[in-house]
Motif scaffolding. Structure first.
Motif, PDB file in Angstrom:
ATOM      1  N   LYS A 102     -13.767   2.831   2.448  1.00  0.00           N
ATOM      2  CA  LYS A 102     -12.610   2.854   1.674  1.00  0.00           C
ATOM      3  C   LYS A 102     -12.381   1.644   0.886  1.00  0.00           C
ATOM      4  CE  LYS A 102      -9.785   0.640   5.569  1.00  0.00           C
ATOM      5  NZ  LYS A 102      -8.699   0.611   6.370  1.00  0.00           N
TER       6      LYS A 102
ATOM      7  N   ASP B 115      -0.290   6.074   5.922  1.00  0.00           N
ATOM      8  CA  ASP B 115      -0.289   5.176   6.921  1.00  0.00           C
ATOM      9  C   ASP B 115       1.288   4.810   7.372  1.00  0.00           C
ATOM     10  OD1 ASP B 115      -2.848   4.872   7.005  1.00  0.00           O
ATOM     11  OD2 ASP B 115      -2.768   2.653   6.137  1.00  0.00           O
TER      12      ASP B 115
ATOM     13  N   LYS C 166       2.952  -7.554   3.923  1.00  0.00           N
ATOM     14  CA  LYS C 166       3.003  -6.037   4.368  1.00  0.00           C
ATOM     15  C   LYS C 166       3.083  -6.373   6.124  1.00  0.00           C
ATOM     16  CE  LYS C 166      -2.215  -6.038   4.369  1.00  0.00           C
ATOM     17  NZ  LYS C 166      -3.287  -5.322   3.773  1.00  0.00           N
TER      18      LYS C 166
ATOM     19  N   ARG D 245       4.953  -3.511   1.197  1.00  0.00           N
ATOM     20  CA  ARG D 245       3.759  -3.632   0.459  1.00  0.00           C
ATOM     21  C   ARG D 245       4.307  -4.698  -0.490  1.00  0.00           C
ATOM     22  NH1 ARG D 245      -1.331  -3.049   0.994  1.00  0.00           N
ATOM     23  NH2 ARG D 245      -1.136  -0.882   1.797  1.00  0.00           N
TER      24      ARG D 245
ATOM     25  N   LYS E  20      -4.444   2.759  15.115  1.00  0.00           N
ATOM     26  CA  LYS E  20      -5.777   2.555  14.421  1.00  0.00           C
ATOM     27  C   LYS E  20      -6.732   1.516  15.191  1.00  0.00           C
ATOM     28  CE  LYS E  20      -5.322   2.347   9.630  1.00  0.00           C
ATOM     29  NZ  LYS E  20      -5.177   1.473   8.501  1.00  0.00           N
TER      30      LYS E  20
ATOM     31  N   ASP F 267      -8.769  -8.360   6.801  1.00  0.00           N
ATOM     32  CA  ASP F 267      -7.499  -7.494   6.640  1.00  0.00           C
ATOM     33  C   ASP F 267      -7.089  -7.117   8.162  1.00  0.00           C
ATOM     34  OD1 ASP F 267      -5.854  -7.009   4.436  1.00  0.00           O
ATOM     35  OD2 ASP F 267      -5.684  -5.086   5.308  1.00  0.00           O
TER      36      ASP F 267
ATOM     37  N   GLN G  32     -12.245  -6.572   4.307  1.00  0.00           N
ATOM     38  CA  GLN G  32     -11.340  -5.764   5.328  1.00  0.00           C
ATOM     39  C   GLN G  32     -11.450  -6.348   6.772  1.00  0.00           C
ATOM     40  OE1 GLN G  32      -9.721  -2.960   3.912  1.00  0.00           O
ATOM     41  NE2 GLN G  32      -8.769  -3.085   6.128  1.00  0.00           N
TER      42      GLN G  32
ATOM     43  N   ASP H 237      -2.167   5.368   0.339  1.00  0.00           N
ATOM     44  CA  ASP H 237      -2.521   4.842   1.625  1.00  0.00           C
ATOM     45  C   ASP H 237      -0.809   4.528   2.421  1.00  0.00           C
ATOM     46  OD1 ASP H 237      -4.302   3.490   3.490  1.00  0.00           O
ATOM     47  OD2 ASP H 237      -2.862   1.828   3.175  1.00  0.00           O
TER      48      ASP H 237
HETATM   49  C1  IPE Z   1      -6.807  -0.048   2.824  1.00  0.00           C
HETATM   50  O1  IPE Z   1      -6.574   0.510   3.953  1.00  0.00           O
HETATM   51  C2  IPE Z   1      -7.962   0.752   1.707  1.00  0.00           C
HETATM   52  C3  IPE Z   1      -7.400   1.694   0.924  1.00  0.00           C
HETATM   53  C4  IPE Z   1      -5.870   1.427   0.328  1.00  0.00           C
HETATM   54  C5  IPE Z   1      -8.066   2.573   0.364  1.00  0.00           C
HETATM   55  P1  IPE Z   1      -5.461  -0.107   4.984  1.00  0.00           P
HETATM   56  O2  IPE Z   1      -4.727   0.880   5.499  1.00  0.00           O
HETATM   57  O3  IPE Z   1      -6.397  -0.651   5.960  1.00  0.00           O
HETATM   58  O4  IPE Z   1      -5.008  -1.286   4.324  1.00  0.00           O
HETATM   59  P2  IPE Z   1      -3.468  -1.940   4.086  1.00  0.00           P
HETATM   60  O5  IPE Z   1      -3.287  -2.678   5.636  1.00  0.00           O
HETATM   61  O6  IPE Z   1      -2.524  -0.639   4.298  1.00  0.00           O
HETATM   62  O7  IPE Z   1      -3.149  -2.882   2.991  1.00  0.00           O
END
Ligand code: IPE
Ligand code: IPE
Ligand code: MG
Ligand code: MG
Length: 335
Positions: free
Chosen positions: A181, A99, A236, A104, A246, A222, A219, A95
């Motif tokens: 995910k 991204d 992070k 991390r 996103k 998050d 999530q 990821d």
């Molecule tokens: C996390 O996705 C989901 C996975 C790792 C499969 P994100 O990209 O939204 O999460 P962070 O913010 O990088 O932790």
């Protein structure tokens, strides 16, 4: 929000569960460290960089808690718990490459030290090791649950890749993406734990539902923390989703609520990715000002409550209460 509503919305904590599962998790951690070994030095070095940095270990905690709540007295769940954390760690390595994330668990992302290729390949190694552990755990059904979850996670990440830059993304597609995910692994972690304990079907189903709803709640928060959180506590970088363009729920709601007035701003910053730090601060102000952040938190509360409801068939005991606390933690966490 009035005082009664605040009281009705408990703060939650992962502490009670971490304490209850302390002895089990110490053994899970030993298994994790032992299974990182490889004669190829970059593998343990890169993996240790991420694993030694900690992480909340929520998914293996779920596996252990589900097994214990379902009455497990043996340790069959421990290898599955370690496998679940390996799957999670593998997805984090992948990821962060996808991204382009730089931080991390409070440390420089592995791909910035060892390169993207090594990160992806060590992620593959961890996936493979996870499956070795699952086979050793000896339950074909648990293996099936976690194998299926792994392919669904990959589907979720790819779906996000192809859809998440669409500023007209509908809420259901967004929920499908985070379901795949993130929530799927929470669901599978709990379900596999229950299966390893030989739990009756209705308990297996309940624990799967608990995990799935918890994962969605988790999530959602998050995605809220990417705007409302602080890099130092998150470990992070806040603002990563905005910089990446996103379309997460807080943003989608703010776009809908600001309407035609801000179309040009969202187009420039999110579609063309032509943006400055000041743009991020402005987006954050709109996300807070329109109530989009609060609405995301409210939806997370809804899913956390659904998760707790799923535990209704279990007797009131320490494990159940610790899982309920964890559901509340998913909503209120800042880390
Ligand atoms: C996390 O996705 C989901 C996975 C790792 C499969 P994100 O990209 O939204 O999460 P962070 O913010 O990088 O932790
Ligand atoms: C990060 O998950 C990826 C998401 C699904 C958002 P966690 O926040 O559980 O990551 P660690 O393991 O605690 O670092
Ligand atoms: Mg990411
Ligand atoms: Mg991602």
């Amino acid at each position: 929000m009035d005082a009664a509503a605040v009281t009705a919305s408990p703060a939650g904590s992962a502490e009670p569960l971490s304490r209850l599962a302390g002895a089990d998790m110490a053994r899970v951690d030993l298994l994790i460290t032992a299974r990182l070994e490889s004669p190829v030095p970059v593998i343990p070095a890169l993996a240790q960089h991420l694993i030694a940095a900690g992480g909340k270990r929520l998914r293996p905690l779920l596996t252990v808690a589900a097994a214990r709540l379902a009455g497990a007295r043996d340790n069959e769940c421990l290898k599955l718990a370690a496998a679940v954390e390996f799957v999670h760690t593998a997805t984090l390595l992948h990821d962060d490459v996808v991204d382009g994330s730089k931080l991390r668990r409070g440390k420089v992302a592995a791909h910035l030290i060892w390169g993207g290729s090594s990160s992806v390949l060590v992620g593959d190694f961890l996936f493979a090791r996870a499956f070795e552990l699952m086979v050793e755990a000896g339950s074909m059904r648990a293996l099936h649950i976690l194998a299926k979850a792994s392919s669904i996670i990959a589907e979720g990440e790819v779906l996000q890749l192809t859809r998440a830059h669409d500023l007209n993304l509908d809420q259901q597609t967004y929920l499908d993406i985070i379901g795949a995910k993130t929530a799927e692994l929470f669901a599978a972690a709990a379900e596999a734990g229950a299966v390893s304990a030989g739990a009756p079907e209705r308990e297996i189903t309940a624990l799967r539902q608990f995990g799935f709803n918890l994962g969605i709640a988790f999530q959602l928060v998050d995605d809220a923390l990417d705007y409302g959180g602080v890099t130092e506590t998150l470990g992070k970088n806040a603002g990563d989703d905005f910089r990446e363009g996103k379309a997460t729920l807080p943003l989608l709601l703010a776009i809908a609520r600001t309407g035609a007035r801000e179309t040009a701003f969202w187009e420039r910053t999110m579609t063309q990715l032509n943006q400055t730090d000041a743009d991020f601060r402005r987006a954050r102000e709109m996300i807070i000002g329109t109530g989009a952040l609060q609405a995301t938190g409210d939806l997370s509360r809804h899913y956390a409550d659904e998760a707790k409801t799923a535990l209704g068939l279990f007797a009131d005991n320490d494990w159940r209460r610790a899982l309920e606390d964890l559901a509340d933690f998913a909503v209120t966490r800042v880390t």
